[in-house]
Write a protein that holds these residues in place. Structure first.
Motif, short mmCIF file in Angstrom:
data_model
loop_
_atom_site.label_atom_id
_atom_site.label_comp_id
_atom_site.label_asym_id
_atom_site.label_seq_id
_atom_site.Cartn_x
_atom_site.Cartn_y
_atom_site.Cartn_z
N GLY A 8 0.82 -1.21 0.00
CA GLY A 8 0.00 0.00 0.00
C GLY A 8 0.85 1.26 0.00
N ALA A 9 1.90 1.26 0.83
CA ALA A 9 2.80 2.42 0.89
C ALA A 9 3.56 2.58 -0.43
CB ALA A 9 3.78 2.25 2.05
N PHE A 10 3.97 1.48 -1.00
CA PHE A 10 4.70 1.49 -2.27
C PHE A 10 3.84 1.99 -3.41
CE2 PHE A 10 6.19 -1.29 -5.93
CZ PHE A 10 7.26 -0.48 -6.27
N LYS A 11 2.63 1.48 -3.52
CA LYS A 11 1.78 1.78 -4.68
C LYS A 11 0.92 3.03 -4.49
CE LYS A 11 0.04 -1.90 -6.79
NZ LYS A 11 -0.64 -3.19 -7.05
N ASP A 12 0.38 3.20 -3.30
CA ASP A 12 -0.56 4.30 -3.08
C ASP A 12 0.11 5.57 -2.57
OD1 ASP A 12 -2.44 2.48 -3.86
OD2 ASP A 12 -3.19 2.06 -1.85
N ARG A 13 1.27 5.43 -1.91
CA ARG A 13 1.97 6.60 -1.38
C ARG A 13 3.30 6.83 -2.08
NH1 ARG A 13 1.91 4.44 4.47
NH2 ARG A 13 3.55 5.97 4.80
N SER A 14 3.55 6.05 -3.14
CA SER A 14 4.75 6.21 -3.97
C SER A 14 6.05 6.13 -3.18
CB SER A 14 4.69 7.52 -4.76
OG SER A 14 3.60 7.50 -5.65
N MET A 15 6.11 5.23 -2.20
CA MET A 15 7.34 5.03 -1.43
C MET A 15 8.22 4.06 -2.20
SD MET A 15 5.95 5.02 2.52
CE MET A 15 7.61 4.77 3.17
N THR A 16 8.90 4.59 -3.23
CA THR A 16 9.68 3.74 -4.12
C THR A 16 10.90 3.10 -3.45
OG1 THR A 16 10.87 5.70 -4.90
CG2 THR A 16 8.95 4.98 -6.19
N ALA A 17 11.30 3.62 -2.29
CA ALA A 17 12.43 3.03 -1.57
C ALA A 17 12.11 1.61 -1.10
CB ALA A 17 12.80 3.90 -0.37
N LEU A 18 10.83 1.23 -1.14
CA LEU A 18 10.43 -0.13 -0.76
C LEU A 18 10.67 -1.13 -1.89
CD1 LEU A 18 7.13 0.72 1.10
CD2 LEU A 18 9.01 -0.61 2.10
N ALA A 19 10.94 -0.64 -3.10
CA ALA A 19 11.11 -1.53 -4.25
C ALA A 19 12.19 -2.60 -4.04
CB ALA A 19 11.39 -0.73 -5.52
N PRO A 20 13.40 -2.24 -3.54
CA PRO A 20 14.41 -3.28 -3.33
C PRO A 20 13.99 -4.32 -2.29
CG PRO A 20 15.41 -1.10 -3.36
CD PRO A 20 13.93 -0.88 -3.30
N ILE A 21 13.23 -3.90 -1.27
CA ILE A 21 12.76 -4.84 -0.26
C ILE A 21 11.79 -5.83 -0.89
CG2 ILE A 21 11.48 -5.09 1.90
CD1 ILE A 21 12.52 -2.32 2.70
N LEU A 22 10.83 -5.33 -1.64
CA LEU A 22 9.85 -6.19 -2.30
C LEU A 22 10.53 -7.06 -3.36
CD1 LEU A 22 6.98 -3.57 -2.68
CD2 LEU A 22 7.10 -5.45 -1.03
N ALA A 23 11.52 -6.51 -4.04
CA ALA A 23 12.27 -7.27 -5.04
C ALA A 23 12.98 -8.46 -4.41
CB ALA A 23 13.27 -6.37 -5.75
N GLY A 24 13.49 -8.26 -3.20
CA GLY A 24 14.16 -9.35 -2.51
C GLY A 24 13.22 -10.51 -2.23
N GLU A 25 11.94 -10.20 -2.07
CA GLU A 25 10.96 -11.24 -1.75
C GLU A 25 10.58 -12.09 -2.96
OE1 GLU A 25 10.13 -11.89 1.45
OE2 GLU A 25 11.71 -10.37 1.70
N ILE A 26 10.92 -11.63 -4.17
CA ILE A 26 10.64 -12.46 -5.34
C ILE A 26 11.88 -13.23 -5.79
CG2 ILE A 26 8.84 -10.86 -6.11
CD1 ILE A 26 10.72 -10.11 -8.45
N PHE A 45 5.40 5.93 -11.87
CA PHE A 45 6.16 4.70 -12.13
C PHE A 45 5.17 3.53 -12.21
CE2 PHE A 45 5.66 4.96 -7.58
CZ PHE A 45 5.51 3.66 -7.14
N VAL A 46 5.64 2.41 -12.76
CA VAL A 46 4.84 1.18 -12.82
C VAL A 46 5.35 0.25 -11.72
CG1 VAL A 46 4.16 -0.79 -14.24
CG2 VAL A 46 4.51 1.46 -15.30
N PRO A 47 4.56 0.01 -10.67
CA PRO A 47 5.05 -0.75 -9.52
C PRO A 47 5.68 -2.10 -9.84
CG PRO A 47 2.96 0.28 -9.00
CD PRO A 47 3.18 0.50 -10.47
N VAL A 48 4.99 -2.92 -10.63
CA VAL A 48 5.51 -4.26 -10.93
C VAL A 48 6.83 -4.17 -11.69
CG1 VAL A 48 5.05 -6.43 -12.13
CG2 VAL A 48 3.21 -5.29 -10.90
N LYS A 49 6.91 -3.25 -12.62
CA LYS A 49 8.13 -3.07 -13.41
C LYS A 49 9.29 -2.62 -12.52
CE LYS A 49 7.70 -1.36 -17.54
NZ LYS A 49 7.54 -0.42 -18.70
N LEU A 50 9.02 -1.74 -11.57
CA LEU A 50 10.07 -1.24 -10.68
C LEU A 50 10.58 -2.34 -9.76
CD1 LEU A 50 11.73 1.20 -9.86
CD2 LEU A 50 9.93 1.82 -8.23
N VAL A 51 9.69 -3.20 -9.29
CA VAL A 51 10.12 -4.34 -8.46
C VAL A 51 11.03 -5.25 -9.27
CG1 VAL A 51 9.34 -6.45 -7.31
CG2 VAL A 51 8.16 -4.29 -6.89
#
Length: 209
Positions: free
Chosen positions: A59-77, A107-113
Motif C-alpha cells: 500500500g505504501a509502495f503503490k498508493d503513497r509512492s514510497m519507491t524506496a520499498l522496491a528493493p525490499i519487495l524485489a528481494g521477496e521475489i 512509475f509502474v510498480p511491478v516493473k520497478l520491483v
C-alpha cells in the motif's frame, strides 16, 4: 552526520509498526518460499500469502509512492526467479497500467520491483486497449467481465512467456494476461506472483490495481 540530519528532518519508520530507522522490519516478512498453485489449468508460484505487514508495504509502495520499498519487495521475489517456470521463459509479461495510475504514481510498480530484482529476462508490459472500471469495487465475476478482452500483447510471438504480477486475488488479471499473450502467438510457461490473497467472502481489494 548527514544520516542523523535526514532522520531528524524526515524520520524513516516501518510502514507497518512505525519503529524508526527502517522501512519494513525484517521480522514482518517470513522467509520467502515459492508455493505452487494451479489456476484454470495454469501452473504458477507465489512467494507469500498476503498478510497485514505485506499489505501495508504494498500500500505504501503503490498508493503513497514510497519507491524506496522496491528493493525490499524485489528481494521477496528472489526465490521465484530460481523456479523452473522462470528459467523456462524467454520473456516476462506484466499487466498494463492505466494512464491515470501512471500519472498519479510516476512509475509502474511491478516493473520497478522487477528492475530491482535479480531478473535478467526482458520485461514486456501488456497494453490496455479499452477503459476498465476500478477493480477494487468489483466482485470476482465482475472483475472477469471487466477485464475480458481489455489487454493486448505485442512483440511476444513465438516466445516462451512467464506472467508476473504483485498480488493474485481472483485471478481475473492473470487470466486476461494469459488470453492476450496466447492470442499474440506466444506460449505461456506459467505465472509467478509476489503475494497470494485468500479473501473471505465479500472481501474487497485494498490496493490500487
Amino acid at each position: 552526520m548527514i544520516e542523523s540530519l535526514l532522520q531528524f528532518l524526515a524520520p524513516v519508520r516501518c510502514v507497518y509498526c512505525s519503529i524508526p530507522k527502517t522501512l519494513l522490519c525484517t521480522e514482518h516478512l517470513p522467509e520467502s518460499s515459492p508455493t505452487p498453485e494451479k489456476i484454470q489449468g495454469l501452473t504458477g508460484y507465489f512467494s507469500h500469502e498476503l498478510d497485514q505487514p505485506l499489505l501495508a508495504a504494498l500500500g505504501a509502495f503503490k498508493d503513497r509512492s514510497m519507491t524506496a520499498l522496491a528493493p525490499i519487495l524485489a528481494g521477496e521475489i528472489g526465490p521465484l526467479i530460481t523456479t523452473d517456470l522462470w528459467r523456462q521463459a524467454e520473456l516476462i509479461a506484466i499487466p498494463p497500467s492505466s494512464t491515470k495510475a501512471y500519472r498519479s504514481r510516476g512509475f509502474v510498480p511491478v516493473k520497478l520491483v522487477l528492475r530491482n530484482s535479480r531478473n535478467q529476462l526482458p520485461v514486456n508490459q501488456l497494453k490496455l486497449v479499452r477503459k476498465v472500471r476500478d477493480q477494487r469495487t468489483l466482485s470476482a465475476q465482475e472483475r472477469m467481465e471487466n477485464l475480458a478482452g481489455a489487454y493486448r500483447a505485442t512483440g511476444v510471438a513465438g516466445k516462451r512467456v512467464l506472467l508476473f504480477d504483485d498480488v493474485l486475488t481472483t485471478s481475473a488479471t492473470l487470466q486476461e494476461m494469459h488470453r492476450a499473450v496466447v492470442s499474440a502467438g506466444a506460449k505461456v510457461t506459467g505465472f509467478c506472483v509476489l503475494a497470494r490473497r485468500f479473501p473471505e467472502s465479500g472481501d474487497r481489494e485494498k490496493i490500487k490495481a
